[in-house]
Scaffold this motif. Sequence first.
Motif, short mmCIF file in Angstrom:
data_model
loop_
_atom_site.label_atom_id
_atom_site.label_comp_id
_atom_site.label_asym_id
_atom_site.label_seq_id
_atom_site.Cartn_x
_atom_site.Cartn_y
_atom_site.Cartn_z
N ASN A 97 0.84 -1.20 0.00
CA ASN A 97 0.00 0.00 0.00
C ASN A 97 0.88 1.25 0.00
O ASN A 97 2.11 1.18 -0.04
CB ASN A 97 -0.98 -0.01 1.18
N VAL A 98 0.24 2.42 0.06
CA VAL A 98 0.99 3.67 -0.03
C VAL A 98 1.96 3.83 1.14
O VAL A 98 3.04 4.42 0.99
CB VAL A 98 0.01 4.88 -0.12
N ILE A 99 1.60 3.26 2.31
CA ILE A 99 2.50 3.35 3.47
C ILE A 99 3.78 2.57 3.20
O ILE A 99 4.88 3.01 3.55
CB ILE A 99 1.79 2.85 4.74
N THR A 100 3.67 1.42 2.54
CA THR A 100 4.85 0.61 2.21
C THR A 100 5.79 1.41 1.31
O THR A 100 7.01 1.48 1.55
CB THR A 100 4.44 -0.69 1.48
N TRP A 101 5.22 2.00 0.26
CA TRP A 101 6.04 2.80 -0.67
C TRP A 101 6.65 4.00 0.04
O TRP A 101 7.84 4.30 -0.14
CB TRP A 101 5.18 3.24 -1.85
N ASN A 102 5.85 4.69 0.83
CA ASN A 102 6.37 5.87 1.54
C ASN A 102 7.50 5.50 2.49
O ASN A 102 8.47 6.25 2.65
CB ASN A 102 5.24 6.55 2.33
N THR A 103 7.37 4.33 3.13
CA THR A 103 8.42 3.86 4.06
C THR A 103 9.74 3.66 3.32
O THR A 103 10.80 4.06 3.80
CB THR A 103 7.98 2.55 4.74
N MET A 104 9.67 3.04 2.13
CA MET A 104 10.89 2.81 1.36
C MET A 104 11.49 4.13 0.86
O MET A 104 12.70 4.33 0.93
CB MET A 104 10.60 1.90 0.16
N GLN A 164 8.58 8.19 -8.50
CA GLN A 164 8.08 8.33 -9.87
C GLN A 164 7.36 7.08 -10.35
O GLN A 164 6.44 7.17 -11.17
CB GLN A 164 9.24 8.65 -10.83
N THR A 165 7.76 5.91 -9.84
CA THR A 165 7.20 4.65 -10.38
C THR A 165 6.03 4.09 -9.58
O THR A 165 5.35 3.18 -10.06
CB THR A 165 8.29 3.56 -10.45
N MET A 166 5.75 4.60 -8.39
CA MET A 166 4.75 3.96 -7.54
C MET A 166 3.36 3.92 -8.19
O MET A 166 2.63 2.95 -8.03
CB MET A 166 4.70 4.61 -6.14
N GLU A 167 2.99 4.96 -8.94
CA GLU A 167 1.66 4.97 -9.53
C GLU A 167 1.52 3.96 -10.66
O GLU A 167 0.41 3.52 -10.97
CB GLU A 167 1.30 6.38 -9.99
N SER A 168 2.65 3.58 -11.29
CA SER A 168 2.58 2.55 -12.34
C SER A 168 2.26 1.17 -11.74
O SER A 168 1.88 0.25 -12.46
CB SER A 168 3.91 2.49 -13.11
N TYR A 169 2.41 1.04 -10.41
CA TYR A 169 2.04 -0.20 -9.70
C TYR A 169 0.65 -0.09 -9.07
O TYR A 169 0.27 -0.91 -8.23
CB TYR A 169 3.07 -0.52 -8.63
N GLY A 170 -0.08 0.94 -9.46
CA GLY A 170 -1.46 1.09 -8.97
C GLY A 170 -1.57 1.71 -7.60
O GLY A 170 -2.63 1.62 -6.97
N VAL A 171 -0.50 2.33 -7.10
CA VAL A 171 -0.53 2.97 -5.78
C VAL A 171 -0.47 4.48 -5.98
O VAL A 171 0.51 5.01 -6.50
CB VAL A 171 0.65 2.50 -4.90
N LYS A 172 -1.53 5.17 -5.57
CA LYS A 172 -1.61 6.61 -5.77
C LYS A 172 -0.83 7.35 -4.70
O LYS A 172 -0.93 7.03 -3.51
CB LYS A 172 -3.08 7.04 -5.74
N LYS A 173 -0.03 8.33 -5.13
CA LYS A 173 0.72 9.15 -4.16
C LYS A 173 -0.26 9.92 -3.29
O LYS A 173 -1.26 10.45 -3.77
CB LYS A 173 1.62 10.15 -4.90
N ASP A 174 0.05 10.00 -2.00
CA ASP A 174 -0.77 10.81 -1.10
C ASP A 174 0.06 12.00 -0.60
O ASP A 174 1.22 12.17 -0.99
CB ASP A 174 -1.34 9.98 0.05
#
Length: 720
Positions: free
Chosen positions: A283-290, A308-318
């Motif tokens: 989820n977005v928390i996982t991406w933000n943590t990394m 830059q790539t997180m949204e290509s995995y279906g996770v919207k930036k917050d």
Amino acid sequence: IGEGVLPDRFLITRILQACAYAEDQRLGSVLHSMAIRRGFMGRVKDVPVGNSVLVMYVKCGELGRARAVFDKMRRRDLGTWNSMIFGCCRSCQWEEARRLLDEMRREGTEPGVVTWNTLISSYARSGDLDVAVDLLGQMEECGVEPDVVTWTSLVSGFVHSDRGDEALQCFIRMRVAGVEPNGMTIACAISACASLKLLRQGSQLHCHAIKIGTVNNVLSGNSLVDMYAKCGEIVAAYRIFNEIPEKDIFSWNSMVAGYAQAGYCGKAYELFCKMESYGIQRNVITWNTMISGYIRNGDDERAFELFQTMESYGVKKDTASWNILIAGSVHNGYFDRALRIFRQMQSVLIKPDYITILSIIPAFANLVAAWKVREIHACIFHHNLEMDGKIANALINAYSKSGDLAGACAVFDRHSSRNTISWNCIIVAHLLHGSPTKVVDYFFKMKQQGVLPDHTTLTAVIRAYGMEGMVSEGREIFLNMDKDYNVTPDLDHYAAMVDLLGRSGRLQEAYAIIDEMPLAPNLTLWESLLTSARMHGNVRLALLAATEMSMIEPNDPRIQVVVSSLQDLAGQSFDVPKVTVHSKERMLGGVESCSTEIRNMVYLFSTGDKVASEHEAAELKLMMIEMGPSMLSAGNGTLEVEEEKEELAGIHCEKLAIIVGIFNSPHFRSIRIIKTARMCNHCHTFAKLVSEKYGRQILIKDPKYLHKFENGNCSCEDYW
């Protein structure tokens, strides 16, 4: 009903309960109508039916209809009151819930443990913990013993409000009262230890979780992983992680965060990549943590790549995703990049929150960023962000450090919920801008409004009295601070006292303060004495202070220069131990520089640079000739040290910045300069004379002071 059999009181009650759980208001309303038609709502024995109707409307979010049913009930039992109070709490109508509590007691129904727990847990969840604690006191006064739900609600509330100390105190009170914690209580207490990084207490709670059999519970397991990771015990965290039988997204996120916070971004990324193979969607928390882990550990490129790539995995930036990049850029010193990210965030219609604002404001708390502070302030209004205490305090600080004291005062005057930090911000702002009278005025206003001064307040007030020459008043604050304000004097207060006495020429008393104090003196104390001795021409004390400074910071070249120069001045006349200094070439190796902003462009100057144009060079030469007689008197009575002599390194950078500012921004009255090293006497006098001749305000911030030159005077009153 299809077979023509109408439900009785018992069955209607049960079906209404089912409607409440399913939040099926349509069927619930039909049953309510049926109960009225069949006469199940008006008599004493019909209270259970009425309660069921009431609960159904509450659970379906129809508080108005629930209230209508409540008002029509001829008889109400404890369950009736509990349901209505629960409905008010659920709809955030706290005052009405408290009013109902008082009303039920007046009508002779004593609240039970469920009533109190409903109120306490609701206030705790909302963050209004002071009211929750007050309700706990009332509960105990009424003779109702708090149970595990009561205490868990409070512990959880304190944890979620980042009040870990109070959460643990609450947990201890619970144990003293003889109430056994459950898995949720233990998990919350462990989270409190994680936030406070209390490894020993967290380990004890781990043992208790094993004892009561909740250690493999996913909630306790996640809290333990988080606690051990934040306490630096990454191996223990990973062991617990592996022992959790059914890991959820929180388990994985906690472990990824643990590795990232410990600097093991490779290990964190390895887990990050494994998650989906175990059926856990990142989820977005996982991406933000990394992203946070990479940027905190200096790998900005990898952080931006993931962003830059997180949204290509279906996770919207917050908003948090953008905040991490902004805060990381500020932390790593890339202030302009932080502002670009901030602007880009707004361009893609992501609304900043108060964390965004608090992250970016400190980056522009300097003289060459005044317009950026105003831009951020405008953004706060544009996005209707609540001007809470932290944002207001940060703005006061930023406006002050950017040279805009009027802006700082305007924010303070509009600030409705001032606390000690707010008063400290405005007091320190006036001290920075050389307004000691205002500092003292705000100090007395602060006390009149019932706000207790703290360590920072008293340090600033003693320094203000020093600038005013009011030695006895400053000394009285220092001597009575423990008794009057419960503040024990520390190194900052002793340094302020040395400054107070040194400014008035009482150098021996200033030295006695250092010599007799119960604490080991630091660099700031000796620097205060050095400044005082230098300003009053006392070579012996100046050399003594500089020597002590060189022992604390033996590798600082600027201190070496001062010691060398003072040794040359002192000769063999004084009994001060000689300090071995490095060669002058090595000592003067660092080039002084400064920056100034002209027409929204920042220019950098270094000592020894040439002036950009022949016209500017000629003007500087003419100015130096015109000011020659006045410049000769610069520093009369003070000790000159070699670091100040321009013949060694060329024209000082602040003179270059001033001359370029004068001739390239004729329509701007203010010239703002940030300097990496202390101003010398010569440049200080030059700036004063230029401000008088050209009618300009010149602000120069060196590492110690903000010099505000206007009409031939400086805010530091020639003492720096």
